[in-house]
Write a protein that holds these residues in place. Structure first.
Motif, PDB file in Angstrom:
ATOM      1  N   SER A  83       0.862  -1.176   0.000  1.00  0.00           N
ATOM      2  CA  SER A  83       0.000   0.000   0.000  1.00  0.00           C
ATOM      3  C   SER A  83       0.901   1.229   0.000  1.00  0.00           C
ATOM      4  N   PRO A  84       0.453   2.329  -0.604  1.00  0.00           N
ATOM      5  CA  PRO A  84       1.264   3.544  -0.576  1.00  0.00           C
ATOM      6  C   PRO A  84       1.296   4.233   0.793  1.00  0.00           C
ATOM      7  N   LEU A 110      -3.632  -1.533  -3.164  1.00  0.00           N
ATOM      8  CA  LEU A 110      -3.505  -2.026  -1.788  1.00  0.00           C
ATOM      9  C   LEU A 110      -3.804  -0.961  -0.733  1.00  0.00           C
ATOM     10  N   ALA A 111      -4.172   0.255  -1.150  1.00  0.00           N
ATOM     11  CA  ALA A 111      -4.549   1.304  -0.193  1.00  0.00           C
ATOM     12  C   ALA A 111      -5.823   0.889   0.542  1.00  0.00           C
ATOM     13  N   PRO A 116     -11.090  -6.598  -3.358  1.00  0.00           N
ATOM     14  CA  PRO A 116     -10.400  -7.883  -3.506  1.00  0.00           C
ATOM     15  C   PRO A 116     -10.159  -8.251  -4.971  1.00  0.00           C
ATOM     16  N   GLN A 117     -11.124  -7.944  -5.820  1.00  0.00           N
ATOM     17  CA  GLN A 117     -10.991  -8.273  -7.237  1.00  0.00           C
ATOM     18  C   GLN A 117      -9.825  -7.531  -7.883  1.00  0.00           C
ATOM     19  N   GLU A 118      -9.676  -6.245  -7.562  1.00  0.00           N
ATOM     20  CA  GLU A 118      -8.582  -5.454  -8.129  1.00  0.00           C
ATOM     21  C   GLU A 118      -7.231  -5.920  -7.619  1.00  0.00           C
ATOM     22  N   VAL A 119      -7.161  -6.261  -6.330  1.00  0.00           N
ATOM     23  CA  VAL A 119      -5.904  -6.744  -5.753  1.00  0.00           C
ATOM     24  C   VAL A 119      -5.509  -8.068  -6.406  1.00  0.00           C
TER      25      VAL A 119
END
Length: 195
Positions: A83-84, A110-111, A116-119
């Protein structure tokens, strides 16, 4: 979007219509929650953004032992994504130093509040077949990702303590993704693994 389907006696299946991959592909996802960070309320009272909260000295010290424990359990991941947010970046840097000194990648997916789908889409795109991708992030997002991979849409029963980790085995064939939990360990269990 990835869609969930359930069959009798089977775990969830996820279909990704964007892919035409025919061969079976396996990836391990290491989900690592950031270590203990400075107090949110105190940081807000001095006008600082939550995204800039650093790890505490104790959080950094404990995470170095967690990284040593993970080194005993896993080969060096070729990719460490974070995550940033500062607390996650600092955690990822400690993890990277504990392995081969890789440079962590800052991944907006990851921010906090991530899907969940995008990760998963990011992780399987950046993973080498049969290798481990480390994802350093936040709760409840990492727990929701693990729950979604295990039981489908709307599931939310896995949670990671600060500095805790889960190892997920992901099998992807065509547009179908299966998730299995290898282990879920607290930070103290991981620190005990360290030599």
């Amino acid at each position: 979007r990835l869609r969930g389907r359930h069959g009798p006696g089977r775990g969830p299946l996820y279909t990704d219509p964007r892919t035409s991959m025919k061969r079976r592909r396996q990836v391990e996802l290491l989900l690592l929650r950031h270590a203990k960070a400075e107090d949110r309320g105190a940081f807000a009272r001095i006008g600082q953004s939550d995204a800039e909260r650093p790890l505490t000295a104790a959080g950094r010290k404990k995470m170095r032992r967690v990284a040593a424990g993970l080194r005993v359990l896993l080969p060096s991941p070729p990719v460490i994504a974070t995550s940033p947010y500062r607390r996650a970046v600092e955690t990822a840097e400690i993890l990277a130093a504990g392995f081969s000194g890789l440079e962590p990648l800052s991944v907006p997916q990851l921010a906090p509040g991530c899907s969940p789908q995008e990760v998963l889409a990011w992780a399987v795109t950046h993973a080498a077949d049969g290798r481990t991708v480390a994802l350093v992030g936040h709760e409840p997002d990492l727990g929701r990702l693990a729950s979604w991979l295990l039981a489908g849409e709307g599931a939310d029963f896995v949670s990671l303590k600060k500095g805790g980790a889960a190892l997920m085995h992901i099998t992807r064939q065509g547009g179908t993704v299966h998730g299995a939990l290898r282990w879920l360990l607290t930070p103290s269990q991981l620190r005990r693994q360290a030599r």
